[in-house]
Structure formats: C-alpha cells, structure tokens
Scaffold this active site. Structure first.
Site, PDB file in Angstrom:
ATOM      1  N   ARG A   6       0.827  -1.212   0.000  1.00 26.48           N
ATOM      2  CA  ARG A   6       0.000   0.000   0.000  1.00 26.48           C
ATOM      3  C   ARG A   6       0.865   1.268   0.000  1.00 26.48           C
ATOM      4  NH1 ARG A   6      -1.833   1.127   5.936  1.00 26.48           N
ATOM      5  NH2 ARG A   6      -0.369  -0.119   7.131  1.00 26.48           N
ATOM      6  N   SER A  33      -4.852   5.034   5.507  1.00 29.43           N
ATOM      7  CA  SER A  33      -4.539   3.604   5.502  1.00 29.43           C
ATOM      8  C   SER A  33      -4.265   3.075   4.097  1.00 29.43           C
ATOM      9  CB  SER A  33      -5.684   2.807   6.134  1.00 29.43           C
ATOM     10  OG  SER A  33      -5.841   3.141   7.504  1.00 29.43           O
ATOM     11  N   GLU A  54     -19.330   3.963   0.208  1.00 29.97           N
ATOM     12  CA  GLU A  54     -18.634   3.243  -0.862  1.00 29.97           C
ATOM     13  C   GLU A  54     -19.444   3.154  -2.151  1.00 29.97           C
ATOM     14  OE1 GLU A  54     -16.891   2.043   3.036  1.00 29.97           O
ATOM     15  OE2 GLU A  54     -18.936   2.222   2.261  1.00 29.97           O
ATOM     16  N   PHE A  79     -14.880  -3.772   1.915  1.00 31.44           N
ATOM     17  CA  PHE A  79     -15.843  -2.744   1.552  1.00 31.44           C
ATOM     18  C   PHE A  79     -15.857  -2.515   0.039  1.00 31.44           C
ATOM     19  CE2 PHE A  79     -14.098  -1.037   5.754  1.00 31.44           C
ATOM     20  CZ  PHE A  79     -14.963  -1.818   6.500  1.00 31.44           C
ATOM     21  N   HIS A 105      -5.582  -3.993   2.622  1.00 29.58           N
ATOM     22  CA  HIS A 105      -5.999  -4.798   3.776  1.00 29.58           C
ATOM     23  C   HIS A 105      -6.725  -6.070   3.332  1.00 29.58           C
ATOM     24  CE1 HIS A 105      -4.927  -0.996   5.518  1.00 29.58           C
ATOM     25  NE2 HIS A 105      -5.069  -1.457   6.738  1.00 29.58           N
ATOM     26  N   ASP A 113      -7.742  -7.061  13.225  1.00 30.41           N
ATOM     27  CA  ASP A 113      -9.044  -6.504  12.830  1.00 30.41           C
ATOM     28  C   ASP A 113     -10.112  -7.587  12.692  1.00 30.41           C
ATOM     29  OD1 ASP A 113      -7.915  -4.042  12.843  1.00 30.41           O
ATOM     30  OD2 ASP A 113      -7.916  -3.753  10.687  1.00 30.41           O
TER      31      ASP A 113
END
Length: 311
Positions: A6, A33, A54, A79, A105, A113
């Site tokens: 990322r 993030s 989203e 998401f 992620h 998480d």
C-alpha cells in the site's frame, strides 16, 4: 527485507499526480490507511474524499470516467468488493468505464481486525464480473509497477494489496505486463503457483523441497484475470502436477482459475493452498497464517501430496 504494498501504491499515485492531469483519486474515509493520501498531497484538487459511502464512491468514479478521467477508487477490500458490488457491476464493468478499484488490507494477514475486515472472497467476487481485470501483485515493487500499468490500460480493473510488509522479490525497476505470469524458478517435479504474498512462501517452499531432492518450478500469477493459461499449462505439462497458493479462499480464487485452465487442457493433480470455506479471526498475522495453513511448510506438504498423485 520487506515493504508494504500500500505504501508503494501511494508512491505510484503521487507520481501519477505529477505526470497525468487526467488522473483523479477517490477514497472512502481511509486515505491514511490506503495511502491515497500521497496523491492528495500533490494534487488535492483532484482528490475526492467521499466518506463512508462506498456505493457513492463507485457512482462518482463512473461519472468521472465517463467524462474522460482515469479514476482510482480505494478502500479496504471487504468494503470495495462487498458494499458496492451492484454499483461496480452496473456502473463500472457493464459500460467498461475506466475505473481502477484498488483495495488494501486483503487476506487474513490483516490480523487483529478480525473476520469482519479480512477479505478472503474478493478475488472470487471480482473474477466473476465480466470485463474486469483482476490483479494481485507479489510484492511492493510490483504493486508500484502494476499501478503505473493499470493507469495506462483503459477499462475496469480490480487490484488487491496487503496491509503488512511483504518480502521484496522484484527489483525496484520491474516492469509489469497485465496478463503475463513470471516463472521465478525452473523445476521439473512440481509446479508451485502463487499470487500476492504467497509467492514468497512458494519460493521458500521450493528451496526447502530442493534440499530433499525435489525440483519445484515457481510461477507468480499477478494477473488472475486474464489468466496466463499458456504459462500454467506449459509448466504442468513439464512437471505433471501443481500446487496453488493464495491468501484467499480456495473457492473462486487463484486455485479455481488454475483448476479450470488445466482441467480443460492438461488434467494433472492439483492441490490448492488457501483458506478452506471459512472466515478468519482476530490474532497476530503470523499466527493466523500458520493456523489457516498459509505457510511455506503447508506448501511443501501440498507439493508432496500433489506429486504422490501423479500417474
């Protein structure tokens, strides 16, 4: 030595901000993030913070693409592929809009998480949508190169990136060709086919197998769709069996794509390493990778199993 994909996605976006006036970046309240914040630093007037919306993000992305923009839309994988599937299907893929959905992620290595944030189905979801290219880079350098490549490619694309540091496999100046697999190590007894961070585990497994006198070929499949079937079939014709390894469910992901290709053209024993029709849980990333069978040792075991099934 490792690096987070990322972070290199963010670096690539910052470069695109300077070089391409047509590039616009959207995020859904996770810019820090996903690292789209790096683009915002350079070109804030072409960055849109949509917020926790989203579905709206994909709608806005489609509209911007229809007006001639090259659009990157980012959020976490659960998401990006779950909350707005219908919008992706009808507003991006169906009209072939120039939208790049880049999620971070991904997989079980998200760690603490937990199951709600560990995307283990995203490849399967996006693979099934017509017109969608699906990419899973092997390391941070390839993630950077892939970002630059998809910016040049017109049409819908989904790219998944990890949260944690991955071992670096490729040089910093690696070139990325959509739809092209890389043979990272040649072998004659079994083909190990990996995607994402599992590629580094395939290389570790091949080294361990060589110490036992087993010659393993290692292929990096960074583009899962369109699959480089020629590379896969060419390799399994030589070795006679295969293992796939992905940080994703064995249902619908890389393992399924490879199984479909070889069953139609060159049926050989195949063992799939991935999560087994299950959700993840909260825990340290390394412990979860071990618990769910996503390590080099698991690939070694799968390779021996695949070899034992040869006729």
């Amino acid at each position: 030595m490792g690096a987070a994909q990322r972070n290199y996605y963010g670096k690539a976006l910052a470069r695109l901000a300077k070089e391409r006036d047509d590039v616009v970046v959207l995020d859904a309240d996770l810019a820090g993030s996903t690292k789209t914040s790096e683009f915002k630093k350079v070109a804030p007037e072409r960055f849109v913070e949509v917020g926790i919306a989203e579905q709206d993000m994909i709608g806005v992305a489609s509209g911007l693409a229809a007006s001639g923009k090259t659009v990157f839309a980012s959020t976490f994988a659960v998401f990006a592929t779950g909350r707005c599937w219908e919008q992706i299907r009808l507003a991006v893929a169906y009209p072939k809009q120039n939208v790049k959905i880049v999620s971070t992620h991904c997989g079980i290595s998200v760690g603490e998480d937990g199951a709600s944030h560990q995307a283990l189905e995203d490849i399967a979801i996006m693979r099934a949508i017509p017109n969608m290219v699906v990419i899973s880079p092997a390391d941070a350098h390839q993630a950077y190169a892939a970002t630059m490549a998809i910016a040049e490619e017109r049409g819908p694309c989904y790219m998944r990136l990890g949260r944690a540091d991955f071992p670096l496999i490729y040089p910093e100046d690696v070139k990325f060709e959509i739809g092209k697999a890389d043979i990272l190590r040649e072998g004659s007894d079994v083909t190990l086919i990996g995607t994402g961070q599992m590629v580094s585990y395939c290389l570790d497994a091949a080294k361990a197998l060589s110490e036992e006198g087993i010659s393993a070929e290692v292929i990096n499949i960074s583009t899962i769709k369109p699959l480089d079937a020629d590379a896969v079939i060419g390799s399994v014709k030589k070795t006679g069996c295969a293992v796939t390894a992905e940080e994703h469910s064995i249902i619908g992901g890389l393992g399924s794509a490879v199984a479909e290709a070889i069953s139609e053209s060159c049926p050989v024993p195949l063992v799939r390493v991935g999560t087994k029709d299950t959700f993840g849980e909260s825990g340290k990333a390394e412990m979860l990778m071990e618990k769910y069978g996503l390590t080099a040792k698991d690939i070694v075991k799968a390779a021996k199993d695949s070899i034992s099934k040869k006729r």
